[in-house]
Design a protein around this motif. Structure first.
Motif, mmCIF file in Angstrom:
data_model
loop_
_atom_site.group_PDB
_atom_site.id
_atom_site.type_symbol
_atom_site.label_atom_id
_atom_site.label_comp_id
_atom_site.label_asym_id
_atom_site.label_seq_id
_atom_site.Cartn_x
_atom_site.Cartn_y
_atom_site.Cartn_z
ATOM 1 N N PRO A 196 1.048 -1.240 0.107
ATOM 2 C CA PRO A 196 0.017 0.353 -0.034
ATOM 3 C C PRO A 196 1.482 1.075 -0.126
ATOM 4 N N SER A 197 -0.185 2.113 0.118
ATOM 5 C CA SER A 197 1.031 3.550 -0.377
ATOM 6 C C SER A 197 1.830 4.070 0.781
ATOM 7 N N MET A 198 1.232 3.980 1.542
ATOM 8 C CA MET A 198 1.161 4.352 3.073
ATOM 9 C C MET A 198 2.398 3.403 3.797
ATOM 10 N N TYR A 199 3.323 1.676 3.141
ATOM 11 C CA TYR A 199 3.756 1.621 3.529
ATOM 12 C C TYR A 199 5.297 1.411 2.323
ATOM 13 N N SER A 200 5.145 2.458 1.361
ATOM 14 C CA SER A 200 6.809 2.972 1.025
ATOM 15 C C SER A 200 7.201 4.277 1.196
ATOM 16 N N THR A 201 8.342 3.657 0.653
ATOM 17 C CA THR A 201 9.429 5.477 0.862
ATOM 18 C C THR A 201 8.819 6.728 0.115
ATOM 19 N N GLU A 202 10.515 7.043 0.156
ATOM 20 C CA GLU A 202 10.106 8.523 -0.678
ATOM 21 C C GLU A 202 10.711 8.354 -1.814
ATOM 22 N N LYS A 203 11.987 6.922 -1.537
ATOM 23 C CA LYS A 203 12.478 6.502 -2.716
ATOM 24 C C LYS A 203 11.441 6.201 -4.049
ATOM 25 N N GLU A 204 10.849 5.357 -2.825
ATOM 26 C CA GLU A 204 9.842 4.455 -3.735
ATOM 27 C C GLU A 204 8.672 5.080 -4.334
ATOM 28 N N ARG A 205 8.608 6.050 -3.429
ATOM 29 C CA ARG A 205 7.112 6.608 -4.239
ATOM 30 C C ARG A 205 7.438 7.973 -6.035
ATOM 31 N N ASP A 206 8.248 7.542 -5.617
ATOM 32 C CA ASP A 206 9.198 9.387 -6.919
ATOM 33 C C ASP A 206 9.201 7.703 -8.007
ATOM 34 N N GLN A 207 10.178 6.856 -7.206
ATOM 35 C CA GLN A 207 10.760 5.336 -8.374
ATOM 36 C C GLN A 207 9.004 5.369 -9.691
ATOM 37 N N ASP A 208 8.562 5.470 -8.500
ATOM 38 C CA ASP A 208 7.070 4.290 -8.836
ATOM 39 C C ASP A 208 6.405 5.313 -9.734
ATOM 40 N N ALA A 209 5.891 6.636 -9.612
ATOM 41 C CA ALA A 209 5.449 7.533 -10.143
ATOM 42 C C ALA A 209 6.276 8.122 -11.470
#
Length: 362
Positions: free
Chosen positions: A111-124
């Motif tokens: 889930p999005s809440m468990y992703s790190t900032e780096k992971e969220r940036d990469q996924d985006a």
């Protein structure tokens, strides 16, 4: 990748040093061992919770994310090799996005809440690249990023191999997104899951009208399903598997056997007393009382103490798996000792009472 593989093949080593019960994210990430692994949770959702479609939706979305990550990772490698001067490619924006993504590591979807900032940036950035590429590949666009044309392969062929036979094609991603939509989300779908209407409408519009197939299109639905499973299903799963080792059908059978044994024990006890039989003869009452108390205690605590002490847990009727999660093994062993002590105490009290009471022939 078969359906069984996606449940039993761990991409990460389980955390055997965990001194607590696992979280739902750890179970879905295949970081746990039986009886609290993903396979056991799948069986629980199928047989007890009757909502396995929600878990299948989550697993398919996670597989879609892996498919996209694999595609972009391989494409990035091939483009960097084929076009060292990335500024000269026809699509400067797509190339820059592809260059900025960096190396995509294989990791479990969460889930999005468990992703790190780096992971969220990469996924985006990965989703942005896939949307940009989809726009370029449309009939209204004549530009596109220079890349090889991989052969068609199905999502189930997905591996970390770099060989051409395992290359993911762009149409695979589109097919995967449409499969999820038509299987779980559209009204009247084969395995339709209940989501807020706004979420279903947004996903349907994004895929059917805008042609999107990037992972972000499922983010809201995925987070909603995760929270629903975490709230409604996972606590019951932990109670059944971490605090007990029996399943409901077996518990009902044990309740019936226990009640019949106790009825037979009391009936025989009173018969022997009123026939003034010897205490030596009445010692046979130990057998039905022991069976009755043991099975009723197992029903009450959802735990077979002897089976727990030797390290086994039931996952389907009369099928057992070894308890491999260390903390759960310790927890069940402690509860087994408690249940066994209660069983022995009650059994001893009943046997002493009906064996030592004076007989009186009627």
């Amino acid at each position: 990748m078969t359906d069984n593989d996606r449940l039993t093949t761990p991409p990460h080593l389980p955390d055997v040093a965990r001194n607590r019960l696992p979280t739902l994210f750890e179970v879905l990430s295949r970081r746990t061992l039986p009886p609290v692994d993903l396979f056991s949770f799948y069986i629980y959702m199928r047989d007890q919770q009757r909502s396995v479609d929600y878990l299948d939706f989550w697993l398919d979305v996670a597989q879609h994310m892996s498919l996209c990550r694999h595609y972009v990772r391989e494409l990035r490698r091939s483009v960097l090799v084929a076009t060292p001067d990335i500024e000269k490619t026809n699509s400067k924006r797509s190339s820059q996005i592809l260059e900025n993504i960096g190396d995509l590591e294989s990791r479990p979807a969460g889930p999005s809440m468990y992703s790190t900032e780096k992971e969220r940036d990469q996924d985006a950035q990965m989703s942005a690249f896939l949307r940009e590429e989809q726009t370029q590949d449309s009939p209204h666009s004549g530009s596109g990023i220079a890349r090889p044309s991989p052969p068609f392969s199905t999502p189930r062929d997905l591996t970390d191999s770099n060989s051409p036979s395992h290359t993911v094609a762009r149409q695979d991603i589109r097919a995967s997104a449409e499969k999820i939509l038509y299987t779980f989300l559209l009204p009247g779908a084969e395995r339709e899951i209940t989501l807020p209407g706004s979420i279903t409408q947004d996903v349907t519009t994004a895929i059917e009208e805008y042609g999107r197939d990037d992972p972000e299109v499922f983010d809201v639905a995925k987070d909603y399903v995760f929270q629903a499973m975490e709230r409604d299903a996972f606590p019951g799963f932990l109670r059944m598997k971490a605090l007990g080792n029996l399943i409901p059908p077996t518990l009902v059978m044990r309740l019936i056997i226990g009640l019949v044994s106790m009825f037979g024990a009391f009936w025989a006890a009173f018969i022997l007393i009123f026939l003034d039989k010897s205490r030596q003869t009445r010692c046979w009452l130990i057998l039905p009382f022991t069976v009755g108390v043991y099975f009723l205690s197992s029903y009450q605590y959802s735990l077979d103490p002897i089976m727990a002490l030797i390290g086994y847990s039931e996952y389907t009727p009369f099928n057992f798996s070894r308890i491999r999660e260390p903390y759960v093994h310790q927890l069940l062993a402690k509860r087994a000792m408690m249940v066994l002590a209660i069983t022995i105490l009650i059994d001893a009290a009943l046997c002493v009472l009906f064996i030592l009471v004076p007989g009186k022939r009627l």
